[in-house]
Design an enzyme around this catalytic site. Structure first.
Site, PDB file in Angstrom:
ATOM      1  N   SER A 234       0.829  -1.197   0.000  1.00 13.39           N
ATOM      2  CA  SER A 234       0.000   0.000   0.000  1.00 13.39           C
ATOM      3  C   SER A 234       0.871   1.257   0.000  1.00 13.39           C
ATOM      4  O   SER A 234       2.043   1.221   0.388  1.00 13.39           O
ATOM      5  CB  SER A 234      -0.906   0.020   1.236  1.00 13.39           C
ATOM      6  OG  SER A 234      -0.135   0.239   2.412  1.00 13.39           O
TER       7      SER A 234
ATOM      8  N   CYS B 130      -2.326  -4.161  -7.990  1.00 11.22           N
ATOM      9  CA  CYS B 130      -2.070  -2.733  -8.155  1.00 11.22           C
ATOM     10  C   CYS B 130      -2.256  -2.279  -9.600  1.00 11.22           C
ATOM     11  O   CYS B 130      -2.142  -1.097  -9.889  1.00 11.22           O
ATOM     12  CB  CYS B 130      -0.667  -2.379  -7.657  1.00 11.22           C
ATOM     13  SG  CYS B 130       0.661  -3.229  -8.528  1.00 11.22           S
TER      14      CYS B 130
ATOM     15  N   GLU C 150      -8.052   3.658  -2.861  1.00  9.56           N
ATOM     16  CA  GLU C 150      -7.752   2.341  -3.417  1.00  9.56           C
ATOM     17  C   GLU C 150      -8.590   1.312  -2.669  1.00  9.56           C
ATOM     18  O   GLU C 150      -8.331   1.001  -1.506  1.00  9.56           O
ATOM     19  CB  GLU C 150      -6.271   2.010  -3.296  1.00  9.56           C
ATOM     20  CG  GLU C 150      -5.943   0.663  -3.928  1.00  9.56           C
ATOM     21  CD  GLU C 150      -4.494   0.258  -3.761  1.00  9.56           C
ATOM     22  OE1 GLU C 150      -3.961  -0.399  -4.673  1.00  9.56           O
ATOM     23  OE2 GLU C 150      -3.896   0.579  -2.723  1.00  9.56           O
TER      24      GLU C 150
END
Length: 492
Positions: free
Chosen positions: A229, A284, A385
């Protein structure tokens, strides 16, 4: 149940930490193993660094052609065990078996690319930069290097770094995610078969934040690679560089995908659905914000809903499953909370994947494909996200406005455009602020010979994983300037 061991100095050894964490199958909550997880794992890191430092002394002196030879055997071992590795990834990570095998194929491609290190490490030579003086550059190993790996690609991501590091003459330590350590345990069983590697050259240590901090703080570790992250990537980068280390830290993403009026709607819808819902959105490079330009939204909306409905959700080892669970019950709760937040902010759910129940796997962390329309542009869903199977469908008047929206994103991992116009494609690839650009591609994942790029809050550092960037990251340059006057030459 036996606690997982570390691999240090060529042997499997018990951790000094007796506190453990369960490794859980996200499809059914079965406990697959127990991993060391506590403050005393810092001692394991010290042992691994000591072994790596000792192995480095001889390994860095090996000719580069000799250093890559074990990689050829490792490639073969990974290929021979790809089904078992894929099964383990599915068990502990949740993705489908097809996705798991594809992940390992990407890992193998990186090993293969690293075999070209003898060529990739070659540098420049200039003769007579001044009268009688030659100048050239050489690349030498950095030293002991470490990888802190994420949960979502337990087999692939360590191989963005490991093969390049050792081919360049470094030693290496891997700390897998405590959520998914079993895949890397199997990889190290294969590494243990590489007799031509010095003991201690490649080590495996388990643990959580104490292990991470020990790697970041240890003075003998010279370079750290991380994927995860943005919040943690920023922490890794700041703490690592403050301790004088090289750091490459890949962060999170909020990947936009633009659909132009001239795009092939049927094909585009299928590709978009694969991008958003592959690996249950836990990657991602997953598309998240889908931007339909001009009147495209009315045409593609129905196709996207239909493509999403076709995604079969369930346990990844079952026949025909395309999308598995998210990694933990906490992740499921967080993602469903964000879906609710988007609806509260005015979004319309075209598909609502919350409260999914899969027959035979009622305890699993399942969320079915979700599509939200009319999402608030200043809302949390658009800018967070989600890391789950959630699509936000937007509409904008022109490609210029769509690109402006892309460039206002704090992230910059990937941006994609679907079009049949070369002019639009050229404008987009030139102006979009993202490190990986896709044209009629839903997941712009670079092949192993190219760097896995990333911009803005999606990456902290200078050199990315994979390819020539990896060679540069794992070596330090030394410029040599030589003069040998004739009068200094001895005659024998």
């Amino acid at each position: 149940m036996e606690v997982l061991k570390n691999y240090i100095n060529g042997s499997w050894v018990e951790s000094g930490e007796h506190q453990t964490m369960d490794v859980i199958n996200p499809a059914n909550q079965e406990v697959l193993g127990k991993v060391p997880y506590g403050e005393k794992t810092t001692g394991d890191v010290d042992s691994a660094v000591a072994a790596a430092s000792e192995a480095l002394k001889q390994w860095r002196e090996f000719p580069v052609m000799k250093r890559v030879q074990p990689l050829y055997k490792l490639k073969q071992l990974l290929e021979e065990n790809i089904d078992e590795l894929g099964r383990l990834i599915t068990l502990e990570c949740g993705k489908s078996f097809v996705e798991s095998k594809a992940e390992m194929q990407r890992a193998i491609e990186n090993v293969e690319t690293a075999c070209a290190t003898p060529t990739l490490m070659q540098s420049e030579f200039s003769e007579n930069v001044a009268t009688g003086i030659d100048e050239f550059m050489i690349r030498q190993p950095v030293g002991v290097c470490a990888c802190i790996a994420p949960f979502n690609f337990p087999g692939m991501i360590p191989f963005w770094f490991l093969p390049y590091a050792i081919a360049c003459g470094n030693s290496f330590i891997i700390k897998p995610s405590e959520k998914v350590p079993l895949t890397m345990m199997k990889v190290f069983e294969l590494i243990d078969q590489l007799d031509d590697l010095p003991k201690g050259l490649i080590n495996l240590v388990h643990g959580g934040k104490p292990s991470v901090d020990a790697l970041l703080d240890h003075p003998e570790i010279k370079a750290v690679s991380f994927v995860g992250s943005t919040r943690v990537a920023r922490y890794i980068y700041q703490r690592g560089t403050a301790n004088g280390k090289r750091v490459q830290a890949q962060g999170g993403a909020k990947n936009p995908l633009i659909v132009m009026p001239d795009a092939d709607i049927e094909i585009t819808a299928r590709v978009v659905a694969d991008s958003v819902y592959g690996c249950a959105g836990q990657r991602c490079l997953a598309a998240s914000n889908i931007i339909a330009v001009a009147d495209t939204k009315g045409v593609i909306k129905e196709a996207l809903v239909e493509a999403a409905k076709q995604k079969t959700t369930g346990f990844g080892l079952d026949e025909g499953i395309e999308m598995g669970p998210v990694i933990t019950a906490e992740s499921k709760t967080r993602i469903e909370g964000l879906i609710a937040k988007g609806i509260d902010e005015g979004a319309t759910p075209l598909l609502d994947g919350r409260n999914a129940k899969i027959s035979g796997y009622e305890k699993g962390n399942f969320i079915k494909p979700t599509i939200l329309e009319n999402v608030a542009l200043d809302g949390e869903v658009i800018n967070t996200e989600i890391f789950g199977p959630v699509m936000s469908l937007l509409q904008m008047d022109s490609i210029e406005k769509a690109i402006d929206f892309v460039n206002r994103n704090n992230y910059g991992n990937m941006a994609c455009l679907f079009t049949t116009s070369g002019l639009n494609a050229r404008m987009f690839r030139n102006q979009a602020n993202a490190g990986n650009i896709g044209i009629n591609i839903g997941v712009a994942a670079p092949m192993a010979q190219f760097p896995f790029s990333g911009w803005n809050d999606s990456f902290f550092g200078d050199l990315h994983g994979q390819g020539r960037h990896a060679i540069e990251f794992f070596t330090q340059t030394k410029v040599v300037i030589e003069r040998w006057p004739k009068e200094w030459t001895r005659k024998f």
